[in-house]
Design a protein around this motif. Structure first.
Motif, PDB file in Angstrom:
ATOM      1  N   GLY A 161      46.844  38.780  35.671  1.00  0.00           N
ATOM      2  CA  GLY A 161      46.793  39.932  36.564  1.00  0.00           C
ATOM      3  C   GLY A 161      47.600  39.671  37.818  1.00  0.00           C
ATOM      4  O   GLY A 161      47.369  38.676  38.509  1.00  0.00           O
ATOM      5  N   LEU A 162      48.556  40.533  38.106  1.00  0.00           N
ATOM      6  CA  LEU A 162      49.368  40.412  39.313  1.00  0.00           C
ATOM      7  C   LEU A 162      49.017  41.549  40.260  1.00  0.00           C
ATOM      8  O   LEU A 162      49.312  42.710  39.993  1.00  0.00           O
ATOM      9  N   HIS A 163      48.367  41.199  41.361  1.00  0.00           N
ATOM     10  CA  HIS A 163      47.915  42.170  42.368  1.00  0.00           C
ATOM     11  C   HIS A 163      47.005  43.224  41.752  1.00  0.00           C
ATOM     12  O   HIS A 163      47.208  44.425  41.884  1.00  0.00           O
ATOM     13  N   THR A 164      45.983  42.709  41.072  1.00  0.00           N
ATOM     14  CA  THR A 164      44.933  43.566  40.531  1.00  0.00           C
ATOM     15  C   THR A 164      44.103  44.106  41.690  1.00  0.00           C
ATOM     16  O   THR A 164      43.639  43.361  42.543  1.00  0.00           O
ATOM     17  N   CYS A 165      43.903  45.405  41.698  1.00  0.00           N
ATOM     18  CA  CYS A 165      43.365  46.107  42.853  1.00  0.00           C
ATOM     19  C   CYS A 165      41.838  46.118  42.866  1.00  0.00           C
ATOM     20  O   CYS A 165      41.206  46.451  41.865  1.00  0.00           O
ATOM     21  N   GLY A 189      44.757  38.844  43.106  1.00  0.00           N
ATOM     22  CA  GLY A 189      44.146  40.106  43.478  1.00  0.00           C
ATOM     23  C   GLY A 189      44.774  40.730  44.712  1.00  0.00           C
ATOM     24  O   GLY A 189      45.660  40.162  45.346  1.00  0.00           O
ATOM     25  N   CYS A 190      44.304  41.923  45.068  1.00  0.00           N
ATOM     26  CA  CYS A 190      44.731  42.588  46.302  1.00  0.00           C
ATOM     27  C   CYS A 190      43.706  43.672  46.636  1.00  0.00           C
ATOM     28  O   CYS A 190      42.709  43.837  45.932  1.00  0.00           O
ATOM     29  N   CYS A 191      43.947  44.410  47.717  1.00  0.00           N
ATOM     30  CA  CYS A 191      43.114  45.565  48.101  1.00  0.00           C
ATOM     31  C   CYS A 191      41.632  45.195  48.180  1.00  0.00           C
ATOM     32  O   CYS A 191      40.784  45.812  47.525  1.00  0.00           O
ATOM     33  N   TYR A 192      41.320  44.206  49.011  1.00  0.00           N
ATOM     34  CA  TYR A 192      39.929  43.764  49.141  1.00  0.00           C
ATOM     35  C   TYR A 192      39.014  44.868  49.653  1.00  0.00           C
ATOM     36  O   TYR A 192      37.813  44.855  49.381  1.00  0.00           O
ATOM     37  N   HIS A 193      39.566  45.814  50.400  1.00  0.00           N
ATOM     38  CA  HIS A 193      38.734  46.895  50.943  1.00  0.00           C
ATOM     39  C   HIS A 193      38.176  47.790  49.846  1.00  0.00           C
ATOM     40  O   HIS A 193      37.208  48.522  50.074  1.00  0.00           O
TER      41      HIS A 193
END
Length: 389
Positions: A161-165, A189-193
């Protein structure tokens, strides 16, 4: 397997404990919502210094080496307001993920997998991708190929997974554990919010009934019933490295929104519309700033979008709010720098929780947290990697 790059479960747990104890004190800064900055008089509530002192120290002074020059100075004064920026900078640096001693260097991982062997030639993507995406794909494809070859993993046997939201990053790890045919995982990962939090105390989380939750994942952190809060998780996405080299945050758009909130409170605070706005937590006006020619234009469009009657306000009244708060814009900019300094600490806790989750699984032979990307090019640069027995 990967003996030289292995980090034990107990060390990961100890660092999680260190971070939670630290964030129990400092998370109050990260959880401030920019929208409420002026309506709640945030600067005077949290900081006992002029904004110029904060900005100067966090942006323009050279970083000290972690662990050096510990004077024992307190960050807070007797009223629990921030009073020592140097101490704040040191303590946030000490608790930032790169300084916790739990990340596996990418070069060490390469050496373990390849030794002195000749590396394969990987696809160069710079001719058909942006520089950011090209950098990410080239580095990650190399790591994935190395793990697959080293572990004798065949095609379609690895979860990547590359920058799984948001929760997708957590779900990636759970799918890896649930499917016997998956032998390895590499997840950025990304988009922790957008993560769902099991123990978040907000009304939003109570209305969202689902499972499993995105955070926390590990039994160790879940046992402490720990929570960050959405604003803190959003702060975790702030790009520290980019900000410190001069690529700042979009201050004017944030300033516009904070002043708009003052207008909403003072002109719609007793009305049904504002009550509904508070109850539904509908604080989002969208990307109106980029479509606005001035603060007056921004306010007109925002009020209309929020379903409010803007006829009671003249242009001169709206402009008056801008003129009144413009000298205080530097407070907002300085406070956001305080939040930026905390970002690597909050991100570190989220990522260590995911690493801890893998290390708690009996059938995982090896797992690590590895910085894959240049944070100036790609701020979400850490991969959680795991290999089954």
């Amino acid at each position: 397997m990967f003996s030289a790059t292995d980090v034990g479960l107990e060390l990961v747990k100890s660092k999680i404990k260190t971070l939670t104890e630290f964030l129990d004190v400092y998370l109050k800064i990260a959880n401030v919502h920019t929208v409420d900055f002026y309506t709640e008089d945030v600067w005077n509530e949290f900081v006992a210094l002029p904004p110029e002192a904060v900005t100067s120290h966090l942006l323009h002074q050279q970083e000290g080496s972690p662990g050096a020059d510990r004077t024992g100075a307190s960050v807070w004064d007797q009223t629990q307001k921030l009073s020592d920026v140097a101490a704040y900078r040191r303590v946030t640096q000490d608790h930032a993920l790169p300084n916790l001693g739990v990340c596996t260097p990418l070069d060490d991982l390469r050496q373990e997998m390849w030794g002195d062997k000749q590396k394969d030639m990987f696809l160069k993507t710079s001719t058909f991708m942006s520089s950011k995406k090209s950098h990410e794909v080239e580095v990650m494809s190399e790591v994935i190929a190395c793990i697959a070859k080293y572990c004798n993993i065949q095609q379609d046997s690895m979860m990547v997974g590359l920058h799984t939201c948001g929760d997708l990053a957590s779900d990636t790890l759970r799918i890896f554990m649930a499917k016997p045919e998956l032998k390895a995982v590499c997840s950025v990962g990304c988009c922790y919010h957008l993560l769902s939090e099991e123990f978040e105390l907000s009304d939003d989380s109570k209305d969202c009934c689902h499972g499993p939750w995105g955070f926390p994942m590990s039994q160790y952190l879940r046992s402490s019933v720990w929570h960050c809060g959405r604003n803190a998780r959003m702060s975790a996405c702030l790009p520290l490295e980019r900000v410190t080299v001069g690529n700042g945050l979009p201050s004017e758009s944030l300033f516009y929104r904070a002043v708009l909130q003052v207008i909403i409170k003072e002109h719609y605070g007793n009305g049904k519309t504002y009550t509904t706005l508070q109850r539904t937590n509908s604080k989002h006006v969208g990307k109106i700033y980029s479509k606005s020619s001035s603060f007056v234009d921004y306010t007109r469009k925002s009020v209309e979008k929020l379903g409010m009657d803007g006829s009671k306000m003249s242009d001169s009244l709206i402009q008056g709010y801008y003129d009144r708060y413009m000298p205080r814009m530097k407070e907002l900019e300085a406070f956001n720098l305080l939040k930026v300094a905390l970002a690597p600490c909050i991100e570190g806790l989220i990522l260590l929780d995911r690493l801890c989750y893998l290390k708690e699984q009996e059938n995982v032979a090896w797992s690590a947290l590895v910085q894959l990307f240049d944070p100036l090019k790609s701020p979400r640069c850490y991969a959680v990697i795991g290999v089954k027995k």
